[in-house]
Scaffold this active site. Structure first.
Site, PDB file in Angstrom:
ATOM      1  N   CYS A  75       0.714  -1.061  -0.082  1.00  0.00           N
ATOM      2  CA  CYS A  75      -0.050   0.276  -0.132  1.00  0.00           C
ATOM      3  C   CYS A  75       0.773   1.262   0.275  1.00  0.00           C
ATOM      4  CB  CYS A  75      -0.738   0.185   1.011  1.00  0.00           C
ATOM      5  SG  CYS A  75      -1.755   1.316   1.364  1.00  0.00           S
ATOM      6  N   CYS A  78       0.988   4.437   3.442  1.00  0.00           N
ATOM      7  CA  CYS A  78       2.440   4.939   5.121  1.00  0.00           C
ATOM      8  C   CYS A  78       2.960   4.990   3.729  1.00  0.00           C
ATOM      9  CB  CYS A  78       2.035   3.987   5.788  1.00  0.00           C
ATOM     10  SG  CYS A  78       0.068   4.880   7.069  1.00  0.00           S
ATOM     11  N   GLN A 278      -8.666  20.009   8.807  1.00  0.00           N
ATOM     12  CA  GLN A 278      -7.321  18.945   8.623  1.00  0.00           C
ATOM     13  C   GLN A 278      -8.189  17.467   9.059  1.00  0.00           C
ATOM     14  OE1 GLN A 278      -3.918  19.581   8.615  1.00  0.00           O
ATOM     15  NE2 GLN A 278      -4.373  22.026   8.514  1.00  0.00           N
ATOM     16  N   ASP A 374      -1.940  29.320   4.845  1.00  0.00           N
ATOM     17  CA  ASP A 374      -2.067  28.480   5.316  1.00  0.00           C
ATOM     18  C   ASP A 374      -2.680  27.464   3.832  1.00  0.00           C
ATOM     19  OD1 ASP A 374      -2.111  25.756   6.004  1.00  0.00           O
ATOM     20  OD2 ASP A 374      -3.830  26.074   6.745  1.00  0.00           O
ATOM     21  N   CYS A 401       1.866  22.506   4.352  1.00  0.00           N
ATOM     22  CA  CYS A 401       2.131  21.157   4.702  1.00  0.00           C
ATOM     23  C   CYS A 401       3.074  20.671   3.743  1.00  0.00           C
ATOM     24  CB  CYS A 401       0.784  20.416   4.214  1.00  0.00           C
ATOM     25  SG  CYS A 401       0.498  21.143   2.785  1.00  0.00           S
TER      26      CYS A 401
END
Length: 449
Positions: A75, A78, A278, A374, A401
């Site tokens: 996957c 992650c 978020q 942001d 981010c």
């Protein structure tokens, strides 16, 4: 013939690939960690680099652990479950330091990464692509660097309620033989299944379709309500374009209301299908606390939030300032932000729909003391930074981010008279390669970095 080698890995890329060298050639290895020796197969060789497939860890890093998820090797959701959590936090700080020094040519204090006490089951939002195999529908994350869907019924970084909605959607869509979208041929119905989990158990299920109509819509809704008796709202989002954008502009309410409720601290927020919010609520509290701490508000300031979304940062700061102005280009997010202001009884915040760079030029005379940025992963639009330079706020709080675009924008801001004082990384996405940061910049009247 297989080309295998033993190499020393001494680094990790921003995408969490192990880095080693073979006869002067840089080699990237999925699943490798710094400070370990590995046996690899070269699967792609270019002029300046090669890609290796991990065959065996000969000497493991002290930071290597056993991944908890059985799908981790396949996957792409992650990238770091094989690395212990403390090491992840240190590596994420290093990502920020390397980016601002290498890309931004800036030196600033970078604090330790703010982590989680329990870094599992944190995501309040899922958005999984839908495909079909010989065994039926496949729903899950894409495999690493492919568009092959890794079928899953459980994701250990998702809230459990998202897993429940995923499994229910699979059963119902299979029952009514709803076709999966084929991105190559641009045919089929189901593109994505999206879920959101809010406060007090409120949940939103969104079926993203490539067609205007959802076949068997009424029967599907009845079946989903039977499978998910406590679901708050079920919606259909229509995405007919031939691209990789997940959500389209049209959303239909099939059951329940338009929004669900979530909270950050003691503020409540109405979240619609297309609104940015978020995905890690508990870490968002720490992120916004850092922004407030850096701003050092006294109650007399006018705040500008240039990418305000549903108003989370705007409303957090409004209670500590004289006035707060939020700008957002997504109309549903502005609707949510205005509603959020009303329901939190915050009367000194206003929200403007439109392009930030154009609106900021019109707000030049408002006397902005603190600007909050942001932006999405691509960073700030050049025109936004140019508009900011004419407003001359005394402080800029930049929430990022993406360390690379943060570094680029900090470098640009340094040329218009802002010094980066400090940066606080916050781990919003444990076990992934992503890191969020809050940077404090102060006006100093010249080119300083």
């Amino acid at each position: 013939m297989m080309e295998t080698h033993e190499i020393e890995l001494d680094g990790l890329t921003s995408e969490a690939q192990g880095v080693g060298r073979l006869d002067g050639l840089t080699v990237f290895v999925d699943g490798g960690l710094p400070n370990e020796r590995a046996r690899i197969e070269i699967i792609d060789r270019k002029k300046n680099y090669a890609v290796g497939r991990l065959i065996e860890i000969v000497e493991p890093s002290i930071d290597r652990i056993e991944p908890r998820c059985p799908l981790f090797d396949r996957c792409g959701g992650c990238q770091l479950q094989h690395m212990n959590y403390e090491a992840q936090l240190m590596w994420k700080r290093r990502q920020v330091v390397d980016a601002i020094e290498r890309i931004g040519k800036i030196r600033a204090e970078v604090e330790p990464t703010v982590g989680m006490n329990e870094p599992w089951r944190y995501r309040n939002k899922m958005q999984f692509p839908v495909g079909r195999s010989k065994d039926g529908l496949t729903i899950g994350c894409y495999a690493k660097r492919t568009h092959e869907i890794v079928d899953t019924n459980e994701c250990l970084i998702q809230r459990s309620a998202n897993d429940e909605m995923l499994r229910a959607a699979r059963r119902v869509l299979e029952r009514f033989n709803v076709s999966a979208y084929d991105e190559d041929r641009h045919v089929g119905v189901m593109r994505h299944v999206m879920g959101r989990v809010g406060a007090d158990g409120e949940t939103m299920l969104v079926l993203v379709t490539a067609t205007k109509e959802l076949p068997h819509s009424k029967a599907i809704i009845r079946a989903l309500r039977e499978e998910l008796p406590h679901v708050t709202t079920i919606q259909q989002n229509v995405q007919t374009y031939r691209n990789n954008v997940i959500l389209g502009r049209e959303t239909k309410i099939l059951y329940g209301g338009r929004t669900i409720l979530d909270r950050i601290g003691d503020l409540k927020f109405n979240i619609s299908a297309r609104s940015f919010f978020q995905v890690n609520t508990s870490q968002a509290e720490k992120l916004y606390a850092a922004a407030v701490e850096f701003a050092q508000l006294t109650g007399s300031e006018t705040i500008l939030d240039a990418y305000c979304g549903t108003g989370t940062i705007t409303l957090t700061m409004a209670r500590l300032a004289r006035r707060a102005i939020g700008i957002e280009i997504v109309s549903s997010a502005i609707d949510d932000a205005r509603r959020n202001a009303r329901e939190n009884n915050i009367k000194n915040a206003e929200f403007i729909l439109g392009d930030a760079s154009k609106i900021m030029s019109a707000l030049r005379a408002e006397g902005i003391d603190v600007a909050v940025l942001d932006p999405p992963r691509a960073g700030c639009d050049q025109k936004v930074l140019e508009a900011l330079s004419t407003m001359s706020p005394s402080k800029i709080i930049y929430v990022s981010c993406n360390p690379a675009t943060l570094a680029r924008d900090l470098s640009i801001l340094s040329t218009i008279g802002y010094r980066t004082k400090k940066i606080r990384p916050v781990d919003m996405f444990p076990f992934t390669s992503h890191v969020e940061s809050v940077a404090l910049l102060e006006r100093c009247g010249g080119v300083v970095n």
